[in-house]
Structures are given as structure tokens and as C-alpha cells.
Design a protein around this motif. Sequence first.
Motif, short mmCIF file in Angstrom:
data_model
loop_
_atom_site.label_atom_id
_atom_site.label_comp_id
_atom_site.label_asym_id
_atom_site.label_seq_id
_atom_site.Cartn_x
_atom_site.Cartn_y
_atom_site.Cartn_z
N LEU A 144 -11.63 -0.17 4.00
CA LEU A 144 -11.29 -1.59 4.02
C LEU A 144 -9.79 -1.76 3.83
O LEU A 144 -9.15 -2.56 4.52
CB LEU A 144 -12.05 -2.33 2.91
CG LEU A 144 -13.52 -2.68 3.21
CD1 LEU A 144 -14.12 -3.39 2.01
CD2 LEU A 144 -13.64 -3.54 4.45
N THR A 145 -9.26 -1.01 2.87
CA THR A 145 -7.81 -1.03 2.64
C THR A 145 -7.37 0.38 2.27
O THR A 145 -8.18 1.23 1.90
CB THR A 145 -7.43 -1.98 1.49
OG1 THR A 145 -8.02 -1.49 0.26
CG2 THR A 145 -7.90 -3.40 1.75
N GLY A 146 -6.07 0.61 2.36
CA GLY A 146 -5.51 1.88 1.92
C GLY A 146 -5.42 2.91 3.04
O GLY A 146 -5.76 2.64 4.20
N GLU A 147 -4.94 4.10 2.66
CA GLU A 147 -4.68 5.15 3.65
C GLU A 147 -5.25 6.49 3.20
O GLU A 147 -5.33 6.78 2.00
CB GLU A 147 -3.17 5.31 3.86
CG GLU A 147 -2.50 4.11 4.53
CD GLU A 147 -1.02 4.35 4.77
OE1 GLU A 147 -0.52 5.41 4.33
OE2 GLU A 147 -0.38 3.49 5.39
N VAL A 148 -5.61 7.29 4.21
CA VAL A 148 -6.04 8.68 3.99
C VAL A 148 -5.06 9.57 4.74
O VAL A 148 -4.84 9.40 5.94
CB VAL A 148 -7.47 8.92 4.53
CG1 VAL A 148 -7.83 10.40 4.41
CG2 VAL A 148 -8.48 8.06 3.81
N HIS A 149 -4.46 10.53 4.03
CA HIS A 149 -3.53 11.46 4.66
C HIS A 149 -4.01 12.88 4.35
O HIS A 149 -4.04 13.30 3.19
CB HIS A 149 -2.12 11.26 4.12
CG HIS A 149 -1.10 12.20 4.71
ND1 HIS A 149 -0.90 12.35 6.06
CD2 HIS A 149 -0.24 13.08 4.09
CE1 HIS A 149 0.04 13.26 6.27
NE2 HIS A 149 0.45 13.72 5.09
#
Length: 548
Positions: free
Chosen positions: A405-410
Amino acid sequence: MHHTDQLSTPTASIVCTGLEYSWPDGVPLLSGLDLAVGSGRTGLVGRNGSGKSTLIRLIAGDLQPDSGRVRVQGTLGYLPQHLPLDATLPVDVALGIAETRGALRAIERGEATEANYEAVGEDWDVEERAHAELDRLGLGHLGLDRRLGELSGGEAVLLGLAGQLLRRPKVLLLDEPSNNLDSRARERLYAAVTGFRGTLVVVSHDRTLLDLVDRVAELREGEVTWFGGNFTAYEEALAVTQEAAERTVRAAEGDLRRQRRELEDTQVKLARRKRFGQKMYETKREPKIIMNDRRRTAQVAAGRLRNEHEEKVEAARERLSAAELAVRDDDEIRVDLPATEVPAGRTVLALTGLRLAHASPAAGEEGGPRIDLELRGPERLALLGPNGSGKTTLLRTIVGELAPLTGEVHAPVPLRYLPQRLDLLDDELSVFENAARFAPQATENALRARLARFLFRAGRADQQVGTLSGGERFRATLAALLLAEPAPQLLLLDEPTNNLDLAGVRQLATALAGYRGALIVVSHDPRFLDELGIDRTLRLERTAEPAG
């Protein structure tokens, strides 16, 4: 502590006679199996691939034997290992009581037809019993008219169990029921098992659950051996048997060495005697006729003596082979995976401000609590939390199957994900062919050598994946992922012990000892997590119950 070929079952509820069953490719699994199970709780154990789930399905009528007969006395309840539930169904349909409820509603409206009374039968209190059963199993928040929606794997298992218990079965079959259950749900399962009155047969690798049974039936090489007492008593009896078998092997090895030495000594003596006789013959110290007679007599005696010793050696060899068969050889996976190595300081995963799409939101928190995480080097992280807290959702978000929904995956390193459903392999292809899909550049010889280390040796690597047991399928999937190109430096495992027997759990822990990358594992098995050497834990909470 004792074991026999068949414990006394004066009033057997389950009787199997002359069961024959073969895999779809024609390989026989059960041949002439006879089995009688009486009242009380029975734990059915055995190595992966021994046929435990197949036997349960044959008893349940889910499979038909090639020949033989199954007789079950009384109402039968069966909870399979994988319970497909349609998310669009209402809870009462999943419980199997929708027709009865409909008939009750119709009678209340004045439609007192014979068909409605027949549909209700003796179940006038079915709604009260359903609510009580759901409450007992921690599913009180599920209203009977509510659509199933996004139930967790653990909730689906408990709902399936509730549906079986509502049928008031005299015989209940449970196939790996503690899979996907968190610790709280497992306690409810244990209470339900302890409180069941009738004949219960459970297939499981859950030691705590198996310690609740009255007896253990071990399926090994197509035969059932019975052990009195629970799983702890079974392990103790097995250890005593194993120790005795190993002593017999040592004695048989010593006997074989002794018989070989005696044969060698005899051969040396006979050779000396032959040389002496030849010398006597050549010097002609006695008449020729006497010398020839002595030679013939000596040859006959030598042949008889040699044969006697050779027979003793062969008998000793056979005793050793028989003794070795009694010793259990549970192979271990032993792999070295240098390509998976990650330097200690390297970032392998960064989650920043992550909120999950399927999380149950707490008041004012869209998508549940924010998750921030950085994983470096070969760290091993245990992902914990109750069923429905979003553990599987988080793993699927990390690998890109779901958008946050929000945020990032790296994730700057190669990663692989092993889901609970083990649906990464093609059932129509062999183990080797599936592994080759993940490592297309590997030579056939190199790939077969690597698969052998995962216990897929020779023809086993050519077995069709669709014919594998749950544990074998898991091992094949793990092999394909770990042998993939590029080598995974971050591995995500979702409830990896669910399809494994106890030997399989040990094999998995050993295999992962050779894995040098970072690891995120979801598991409710504290013993397994201890064996993995977990460095950190991340706990997710179920922040709110779904609306009823």
C-alpha cells in the motif's frame, strides 16, 4: 514400551484387508496391506514417501485401491492436508450445515414439509453447536452467513476441523492438521484431539500432537508396525531396537571377518599340502598307483574343506545383509553452496515505510503498522506472529507478487521464495527437468550430481513430480531453488516444515547449514528455528479482527 506387528484391536473401527495401490506410473506403494485400528488415538508415522497420506485417503474413500477392501464402522470425518476453500462461500457452506440451516428457516416460516424435516433430522441445535465449535477453535469472529474472504491457512484448517466435528464422526482422520497453525491455534487443536471420543488417526510430524496419542502405527516399506504408547515411547523403543540392530551388525561383521580369515588359512594350508604332494609324486618315493590314489583323496578332501569354508563365508555375508536391513538408514542432505555466499556487511534487503495490502488495519492505520527492516550479509531472520498477521503477505510483497500500500522494497541480490503450496514445479515434468528449468546453463552431469546430494539419485531424479509425496516434492522444490542460476543470496521460506516428516525436518536443517546467504523463514516450530541458528526475529501482530 513394546511393539508388535499388530496390537490387539477387539472392536476395530477401521479394517483394511489386502490393500494394493500403485502410483500413477505403475510403481507399487502398498501390496497386500492388512490393518485394523481400534478406538482411541492412533498416530500414523513414517518417512516421506512411505504412503501415509495415501493410506489415509484410501481409508477416507478419497482414493480407490487397485484391489483389497476398506471397512469403516460408523460416521467418518476426514480433514485432508490441503483444504481448498472458495473465498466466495459463506461459512455455513464451508461447515457443511447450509442445507440444514435452510430447512430450519423454512420450517420457522411455516413450510413444514417432509423434505425440510428430513433435511434437519436430529440437528435442531445445529446453529448453537456450530457457534460453540467455532468459539472453541478460536473462530468465534466468523459469523455463519459471512463470506470466507481472506482466511489465513491456519484459520482454514481450524474451520475444516470444525466442519468435521459438527458431523459427530465416530472415526476421524486428520492429515497433518497442525500445518499452518500458530502456537495459540495449535493449543486449540490439541484440546480438540484430547477431547475426541471415538477412533482418531492422525498423520503428523508435530511431536507435541503425537505425544497425545495412545499408540503409534509406523508405515515402513508397505507394512505397519504397532508401538504401544505415545511418540516419545515410540522413539525410545526405536532407539532400543536400533541399538540392538547395530550390535547385531557389528557381530555379523566380526563373524564375516573371522570366516574369511579361516577360509584364507585353509587355502594356504591346502596350497602347502598340494606342493608337498606334488614333491612326493615327483620324487616317486611310493608306487605310482598309491600316489595317484592319495592325490585323488587329498583333492576330494581339499574341495570339501574349501566348500565348507566358502559356505560359512556366504552364510556370514547373508547374516550381515539381514542385520544391515534392520538398521535404519535415514539419508541426510549434504550440500555445499559457495555461490550463495554474501559478505557480512552487504545489504540484501531493505524495507522502508512498508504497509501491506492485505493487513488488517488498526484504527487509523491504513494497511496496518509500518514495517522498516534492513537485512545484511548472511543474517537469518525468523518471521513470527499469529495466523492472519500478514507473514505470507509480507513474503509475497518482498518478491513482488503483491504491491505494498505504501513504502518500498529494495532487494539488490538474487532471491528465491518457497511458498507453502509448493506450486513452483511442473507436475508433468521430472525432478531433473524441473531443476534444469531453474539452471538452464548447467550440464546434465553436473545437475544430476547436485540432485543426488538432495537424495534424488539415479532413477529418482527422473520421477515425475506429480507422483512425489509432500516431503519429496518439498525436497525437489528446495533443490531447484538452491541450485538455480543465479544462485539465490536471499531465501524466503514459508512454513517449510509443513510437508516434512521428522527425518525430513532434520534433512532440511542440514541442507540449510550449507546455505551461505541470508534467510527469512516463517515457522511455528521452535525446535526447527533453534536448529537453523536464527539471528533476529520480526514479529507481526494481527492488529484487528475482521468485521463479522
